[in-house]
Enzyme design. Sequence first.
Site, PDB file in Angstrom:
ATOM      1  N   SER A   1      41.794  26.203  74.260  1.00 34.06           N
ATOM      2  CA  SER A   1      40.890  26.738  73.238  1.00 34.06           C
ATOM      3  C   SER A   1      39.935  27.764  73.823  1.00 34.06           C
ATOM      4  O   SER A   1      39.371  28.589  73.093  1.00 34.06           O
ATOM      5  CB  SER A   1      40.097  25.597  72.591  1.00 34.06           C
TER       6      SER A   1
ATOM      7  N   ASP B   1      38.500  16.327  77.099  1.00 36.22           N
ATOM      8  CA  ASP B   1      37.618  16.069  78.242  1.00 36.22           C
ATOM      9  C   ASP B   1      37.085  14.641  78.270  1.00 36.22           C
ATOM     10  O   ASP B   1      36.555  14.193  79.291  1.00 36.22           O
ATOM     11  CB  ASP B   1      36.444  17.049  78.238  1.00 36.22           C
TER      12      ASP B   1
END
Length: 413
Positions: free
Chosen positions: A144, A291
């Site tokens: 992204s 993450d």
Amino acid sequence: MIYDIKTPDFTHTDIQLPSSKSISNRVLIINALSHCPQKIGGLYMSDDIMAMTKALAQNESSIDIGAAGTAMRFLTAYFATQAGIRVLSGTERMKDRPIRLLVDALRELGASIEYTEKEGFPPLKISGHTLTGGEIKLDGGVSSQYISALLMIAPVMINGLRLRLTGEVISRPYIDLTVGLMRRFGVSVAEEDNVITVPPQQYSDIGNFSVEADWSAASYWYEMMALCRNSKATVSLSGLKADSMQGDSKIADLFDKFGVRTVFTDSGVVISKKNVTVNGFFEYDFLSMPDMAQTVVVTCAMLGIPFRFGGLQSLRIKETDRLDALCREMLKLGFALEIHNDSALEWRGERVETNVSPVIETYQDHRMAMAFAPAALCLDHGIMIDKPEVVTKSYPSFWGDLEKAGFLIKIND
């Protein structure tokens, strides 16, 4: 250097979290692209933010951003629009992190970028100038950060940008964060299905902007609360917002299942213990917040909750190959994880022989250190973390905050 970490059960602590790295990096680029750059409030000077700040401030032809992956992607796009020639480089690991798709997209928009060593990887020689812009297609399954990098420079291109995302779009909240901040600073962005259109225009004065606290950093305290044996323990985390644009804010809902209650206050949140509601095998798709995978993997394993986590394909190209790193280090704790299709991790509940005093390698990855440290709460002999200084990438005060909470940290050379 190795940290030997042990802890009594903590009762209460107040933590001032670092500011959001994701927001900081984006606002720094947007501010630099505006005609009237302003001072940004609340910036927390981690390694990554210092790398970005220094790169934007210096007027040199050679720029080393170290291990800051976001800075590499965002600055590649930014410098492609700025007059002058610059060579953008980083650590040896950075030179193994692919950037071809971003470079190809920028070239299609009129950029002049060359590889100085290995084709498809940094270092990059960037000859900056005003870009033509136009319409391009990009695979939504790539990082992204590539998409965000293109979007942020779109307003300063002659023809703006019409970006068509194809396939499955990963980490969508990070794209939404970028679009939200662009709009916050006066830029109109149109979205229809997976087509994002940004006309040529100017960023407005950002005014009095202060970066909110980092939900990613908060996740490690959620993990500690989930693993803590003290039913009366509480942690106050300053600066978190209920209406945050950060995708990782979903961690509060996720950890509710693992026995962590979240109460929002005027200054942030207070987290405390509640009953675990996960019953049996737990499945979750991390496509929108990859993450957080390391934190939740360690949490589930230490709570004895078997799991299968998908949406992890981007972990292969992070600071390290996080899929392999998780498998190797979790094995030291007695958990044999399986990788499926380079995009999923599974633990079926079986235990294997474990090390009495495991030393966790960090692989130059800040999240490996911070995700594994809370496991000390569940291990009689504690846990040892090799090269603990890697946390300076995003949360330099992490170890000091742990000591404040009652963790016992001894340095082993």
